[in-house]
Design a protein around this motif. Structure first.
Motif, PDB file in Angstrom:
ATOM      1  N   GLY A  32       0.789  -1.222   0.000  1.00  0.00           N
ATOM      2  CA  GLY A  32       0.000   0.000   0.000  1.00  0.00           C
ATOM      3  C   GLY A  32       0.824   1.276   0.000  1.00  0.00           C
ATOM      4  O   GLY A  32       2.049   1.255  -0.111  1.00  0.00           O
ATOM      5  N   THR A  33       0.126   2.412   0.116  1.00  0.00           N
ATOM      6  CA  THR A  33       0.776   3.716   0.166  1.00  0.00           C
ATOM      7  C   THR A  33      -0.025   4.642   1.089  1.00  0.00           C
ATOM      8  O   THR A  33      -1.150   4.341   1.474  1.00  0.00           O
ATOM      9  CB  THR A  33       0.831   4.405  -1.217  1.00  0.00           C
ATOM     10  OG1 THR A  33      -0.473   4.902  -1.548  1.00  0.00           O
ATOM     11  CG2 THR A  33       1.272   3.457  -2.301  1.00  0.00           C
ATOM     12  N   GLN A  34       0.564   5.779   1.380  1.00  0.00           N
ATOM     13  CA  GLN A  34      -0.154   6.848   2.073  1.00  0.00           C
ATOM     14  C   GLN A  34      -0.585   7.880   1.026  1.00  0.00           C
ATOM     15  O   GLN A  34      -0.323   9.072   1.151  1.00  0.00           O
ATOM     16  CB  GLN A  34       0.733   7.486   3.144  1.00  0.00           C
ATOM     17  CG  GLN A  34       1.012   6.573   4.328  1.00  0.00           C
ATOM     18  CD  GLN A  34       1.887   7.226   5.379  1.00  0.00           C
ATOM     19  OE1 GLN A  34       2.936   7.783   5.069  1.00  0.00           O
ATOM     20  NE2 GLN A  34       1.457   7.169   6.628  1.00  0.00           N
ATOM     21  N   ALA A  35      -1.290   7.399   0.030  1.00  0.00           N
ATOM     22  CA  ALA A  35      -1.632   8.225  -1.123  1.00  0.00           C
ATOM     23  C   ALA A  35      -2.569   9.377  -0.792  1.00  0.00           C
ATOM     24  O   ALA A  35      -2.649  10.344  -1.566  1.00  0.00           O
ATOM     25  CB  ALA A  35      -2.260   7.355  -2.221  1.00  0.00           C
ATOM     26  N   ALA A  36      -3.294   9.293   0.314  1.00  0.00           N
ATOM     27  CA  ALA A  36      -4.258  10.344   0.648  1.00  0.00           C
ATOM     28  C   ALA A  36      -3.664  11.448   1.520  1.00  0.00           C
ATOM     29  O   ALA A  36      -4.387  12.357   1.937  1.00  0.00           O
ATOM     30  CB  ALA A  36      -5.479   9.743   1.340  1.00  0.00           C
ATOM     31  N   ARG A  37      -2.372  11.367   1.849  1.00  0.00           N
ATOM     32  CA  ARG A  37      -1.759  12.465   2.596  1.00  0.00           C
ATOM     33  C   ARG A  37      -1.837  13.744   1.774  1.00  0.00           C
ATOM     34  O   ARG A  37      -1.709  13.689   0.547  1.00  0.00           O
ATOM     35  CB  ARG A  37      -0.287  12.148   2.914  1.00  0.00           C
ATOM     36  CG  ARG A  37      -0.100  11.053   3.934  1.00  0.00           C
ATOM     37  CD  ARG A  37       1.348  10.765   4.218  1.00  0.00           C
ATOM     38  NE  ARG A  37       1.998  11.878   4.930  1.00  0.00           N
ATOM     39  CZ  ARG A  37       3.215  11.810   5.469  1.00  0.00           C
ATOM     40  NH1 ARG A  37       3.910  10.684   5.377  1.00  0.00           N
ATOM     41  NH2 ARG A  37       3.749  12.827   6.097  1.00  0.00           N
ATOM     42  N   PRO A  38      -2.086  14.897   2.398  1.00  0.00           N
ATOM     43  CA  PRO A  38      -2.130  15.178   3.836  1.00  0.00           C
ATOM     44  C   PRO A  38      -3.517  15.032   4.474  1.00  0.00           C
ATOM     45  O   PRO A  38      -3.696  15.365   5.639  1.00  0.00           O
ATOM     46  CB  PRO A  38      -1.682  16.637   3.883  1.00  0.00           C
ATOM     47  CG  PRO A  38      -2.259  17.205   2.621  1.00  0.00           C
ATOM     48  CD  PRO A  38      -2.139  16.112   1.590  1.00  0.00           C
ATOM     49  N   LEU A  39      -4.495  14.527   3.710  1.00  0.00           N
ATOM     50  CA  LEU A  39      -5.837  14.371   4.265  1.00  0.00           C
ATOM     51  C   LEU A  39      -5.847  13.332   5.380  1.00  0.00           C
ATOM     52  O   LEU A  39      -6.542  13.478   6.382  1.00  0.00           O
ATOM     53  CB  LEU A  39      -6.815  13.968   3.159  1.00  0.00           C
ATOM     54  CG  LEU A  39      -6.916  14.936   1.963  1.00  0.00           C
ATOM     55  CD1 LEU A  39      -7.880  14.389   0.916  1.00  0.00           C
ATOM     56  CD2 LEU A  39      -7.362  16.313   2.444  1.00  0.00           C
ATOM     57  N   THR A  40      -5.068  12.259   5.211  1.00  0.00           N
ATOM     58  CA  THR A  40      -4.933  11.227   6.234  1.00  0.00           C
ATOM     59  C   THR A  40      -3.613  10.496   6.026  1.00  0.00           C
ATOM     60  O   THR A  40      -3.137  10.373   4.888  1.00  0.00           O
ATOM     61  CB  THR A  40      -6.095  10.218   6.172  1.00  0.00           C
ATOM     62  OG1 THR A  40      -5.858   9.161   7.115  1.00  0.00           O
ATOM     63  CG2 THR A  40      -6.229   9.602   4.792  1.00  0.00           C
ATOM     64  N   LYS A  41      -3.017  10.027   7.126  1.00  0.00           N
ATOM     65  CA  LYS A  41      -1.780   9.250   7.040  1.00  0.00           C
ATOM     66  C   LYS A  41      -2.062   7.746   6.991  1.00  0.00           C
ATOM     67  O   LYS A  41      -1.146   6.934   7.050  1.00  0.00           O
ATOM     68  CB  LYS A  41      -0.881   9.568   8.230  1.00  0.00           C
ATOM     69  CG  LYS A  41      -0.269  10.963   8.186  1.00  0.00           C
ATOM     70  CD  LYS A  41       0.746  11.158   9.298  1.00  0.00           C
ATOM     71  CE  LYS A  41       1.417  12.532   9.205  1.00  0.00           C
ATOM     72  NZ  LYS A  41       2.425  12.716  10.272  1.00  0.00           N
TER      73      LYS A  41
END
Length: 326
Positions: A116-125
């Motif tokens: 996976g990834t933290q693709a939604a940063r900075p909305l969520t980590k």
């Protein structure tokens, strides 16, 4: 995805760019766009260099900020601007948009595997790991390779890769349905299921599964739709133990916990020393769980050493952890 597939995707997106009239009519712009899509398709993984520092930093940051929403824009801007500096006469807007697309595709396809990834940063980590496409998928890579060969043999690249991505989209739908069916079976056969983490293997019909219920963890293997439980563990919350409290301060342990969605813990005492170990249940190889985080404390709870990463043998563990004093 693996590096080879990401680069092949960059070439494919460069081929798709020939559908753009501006790119099609300007050979110099085409060359610039192809360079941009290849570089952009790999750029988010430049954070691999963090492994040179230590495993904890790598685990905390790989596919993190470099795969975030702002990073997609940053990579697209930096790469296209760098190329534009050498060929200032080309249409920058088209160069930027195709480069940006290649970066976005890289991040997009990475959310479908188990890492996976933290693709939604900075909305969520939160780590987004859908877990139905293997990191190394021979079908996806082979399709890209076939498309590139067809292009070299004279096929129209735009039409070729448009058809190729339509086929790949159908493949993604098929793999999603495979996972959904498997998760439904799990919910039917296990009580109080709270979380199911799937890890597809390189073989299409075999999956690794970690299941979290109200009071147990199950490690299973699915083959041709048949689910076999390989291990089960009591699900116990972390105890209010002084050694655990000290272990949780360690950077290796914190990195492991921030990344692993399903793990169990062990506390062992030997020769006046204490070992606190965290074990990721998503990965099982030959009755062994290689992805761990370990901290050793002395009898006064002072840290002796710690480690997080992959350990496949006791010999490797001895190399990674300094020998404990007698």
């Amino acid at each position: 995805m693996d590096t080879a597939t990401h680069i092949a995707m960059g070439v494919a997106i460069g081929g798709l760019a020939t559908l753009d009239p501006a790119v099609q009519q300007d050979p110099v712009l085409f060359q610039a766009v192809l360079a941009g899509t290849i570089a952009g398709s790999h750029a988010p993984d430049f954070d691999t260099v963090l492994k040179l520092k230590n495993n904890a930093t790598y685990i905390r940051n790989h596919r993190g900020i470099t795969h975030s929403l702002p990073a997609i824009l940053m990579w697209g801007t930096v790469i296209s601007a760098f190329i534009f500096a050498f060929v200032p006469d080309v249409n920058y807007v088209h160069l930027f948009l195709w480069t940006l697309l290649s970066v976005a595709v890289h991040v997009f396809v990475d959310v479908f595997n188990a890492y996976g990834t933290q693709a939604a940063r900075p909305l969520t980590k939160k780590w987004i790991a859908l877990g139905f496409i293997n990191t190394i998928d021979p079908y996806i890579f082979s399709l890209h390779l076939a498309g590139i060969v067809a292009w070299l043999l004279g096929a129209n690249p735009g039409e070729t890769f448009l058809i190729l991505y339509f086929v790949i989209a159908l493949y993604y739908v098929k793999r999603y349905l495979d996972k959904r069916e498997m998760v439904q079976i799990i919910h039917e056969h296990f009580e109080n299921v709270e979380q199911v983490v799937t890890s597809p293997t390189i073989r299409q019909n075999i999956w690794r599964i970690a299941i979290s219920t109200k009071d147990k963890y199950y490690v299973a293997r699915a083959e041709d739709g048949h689910i076999q439980v390989l291990d089960q563990f009591e699900r116990k919350p972390l105890p209010k133990h002084p050694a655990v409290e000290e272990a949780l301060k360690d950077h290796n342990i914190r990195a492991f916990i921030s990344f692993s969605p399903i793990y169990r813990w062990e506390i062992s005492e030997f020769d006046g020393h204490i070992e606190v170990r965290f074990i990721d249940l998503r990965y099982r190889a030959r009755e062994h769980y290689p992805f761990v985080a370990i901290v050793h404390l002395d009898k006064h709870l002072n840290k002796i050493n710690s480690f997080t990463g992959w350990i496949y043998s006791k010999q490797k563990m001895k190399k990674k952890l300094n020998p404990l004093p007698n």
